[in-house]
Design an enzyme around this catalytic site. Structure first.
Site, PDB file in Angstrom:
ATOM      1  N   ARG A 184      23.321  19.858  -2.004  1.00 61.08           N
ATOM      2  CA  ARG A 184      22.658  20.838  -1.139  1.00 61.08           C
ATOM      3  C   ARG A 184      21.181  20.530  -1.028  1.00 61.08           C
ATOM      4  O   ARG A 184      20.547  20.130  -1.993  1.00 61.08           O
ATOM      5  CB  ARG A 184      22.816  22.248  -1.739  1.00 61.08           C
ATOM      6  CG  ARG A 184      22.146  23.354  -0.922  1.00 61.08           C
ATOM      7  CD  ARG A 184      22.111  24.665  -1.683  1.00 61.08           C
ATOM      8  NE  ARG A 184      21.260  24.605  -2.873  1.00 61.08           N
ATOM      9  CZ  ARG A 184      19.938  24.721  -2.865  1.00 61.08           C
ATOM     10  NH1 ARG A 184      19.280  24.878  -1.739  1.00 61.08           N
ATOM     11  NH2 ARG A 184      19.256  24.655  -3.997  1.00 61.08           N
ATOM     12  N   VAL A 185      20.657  20.703   0.174  1.00 62.39           N
ATOM     13  CA  VAL A 185      19.208  20.764   0.396  1.00 62.39           C
ATOM     14  C   VAL A 185      18.946  21.984   1.252  1.00 62.39           C
ATOM     15  O   VAL A 185      19.741  22.335   2.119  1.00 62.39           O
ATOM     16  CB  VAL A 185      18.600  19.510   1.070  1.00 62.39           C
ATOM     17  CG1 VAL A 185      18.642  18.313   0.147  1.00 62.39           C
ATOM     18  CG2 VAL A 185      19.258  19.197   2.386  1.00 62.39           C
ATOM     19  N   SER A 186      17.839  22.644   0.985  1.00 62.29           N
ATOM     20  CA  SER A 186      17.516  23.835   1.762  1.00 62.29           C
ATOM     21  C   SER A 186      16.512  23.545   2.864  1.00 62.29           C
ATOM     22  O   SER A 186      16.347  24.352   3.769  1.00 62.29           O
ATOM     23  CB  SER A 186      16.989  24.948   0.860  1.00 62.29           C
ATOM     24  OG  SER A 186      15.826  24.538   0.202  1.00 62.29           O
ATOM     25  N   SER A 187      15.859  22.387   2.797  1.00 59.49           N
ATOM     26  CA  SER A 187      14.841  22.092   3.805  1.00 59.49           C
ATOM     27  C   SER A 187      14.616  20.588   3.935  1.00 59.49           C
ATOM     28  O   SER A 187      14.969  19.814   3.054  1.00 59.49           O
ATOM     29  CB  SER A 187      13.510  22.756   3.425  1.00 59.49           C
ATOM     30  OG  SER A 187      13.004  22.161   2.242  1.00 59.49           O
TER      31      SER A 187
ATOM     32  N   GLN B   9      12.500  19.241   1.037  1.00 63.16           N
ATOM     33  CA  GLN B   9      13.210  18.839  -0.178  1.00 63.16           C
ATOM     34  C   GLN B   9      13.752  17.425  -0.033  1.00 63.16           C
ATOM     35  O   GLN B   9      13.689  16.632  -0.968  1.00 63.16           O
ATOM     36  CB  GLN B   9      14.362  19.802  -0.483  1.00 63.16           C
ATOM     37  CG  GLN B   9      13.934  21.066  -1.145  1.00 63.16           C
ATOM     38  CD  GLN B   9      15.127  21.868  -1.646  1.00 63.16           C
ATOM     39  OE1 GLN B   9      16.267  21.656  -1.268  1.00 63.16           O
ATOM     40  NE2 GLN B   9      14.842  22.801  -2.519  1.00 63.16           N
TER      41      GLN B   9
END
Length: 102
Positions: free
Chosen positions: A9-12, A15
């Site tokens: 997962r990456v949120s942005s 990141q």
């Protein structure tokens, strides 16, 4: 070999620029699996989604996939714990009991 799934997962975009990229997480998870006798049978990806709660499409798919006993999943591999949960309550009350009881 034991069956495992991988969660990334990456949120942005920020990141991803600082070493948390989906590709790097997949590579790290694959290396961990190889070093520890696991075969990753599926990778679940949440891109651009915060870990503030468990309402993430890929995480929900992962939970469903792991709940199906015919998939024989023995491990969930994540690069860092904060990739799967940033909320201690969600981790200790929901995820840990679910994963630890399998």
């Amino acid at each position: 070999m034991k069956n495992a799934v991988s969660y990334v997962r990456v949120s942005s975009d920020d990141q991803a620029k600082h070493g948390y990229s989906i590709g790097q997480q997949i590579t790290n998870n694959m290396q961990f699996a190889l070093n520890n006798g696991y075969t990753i049978v599926r990778t679940f990806k949440d891109e651009g989604i915060s870990a503030k709660n468990l309402n993430r499409p890929a995480l929900q798919e992962l939970i469903s996939f792991c709940s199906d006993k015919t998939n024989r999943i023995e491990a969930v591999i994540v690069w860092k714990l904060d990739r799967i949960s940033r909320n201690v309550g969600d981790y200790t009350a929901t995820l840990c009991p679910f994963f630890c009881s399998k």
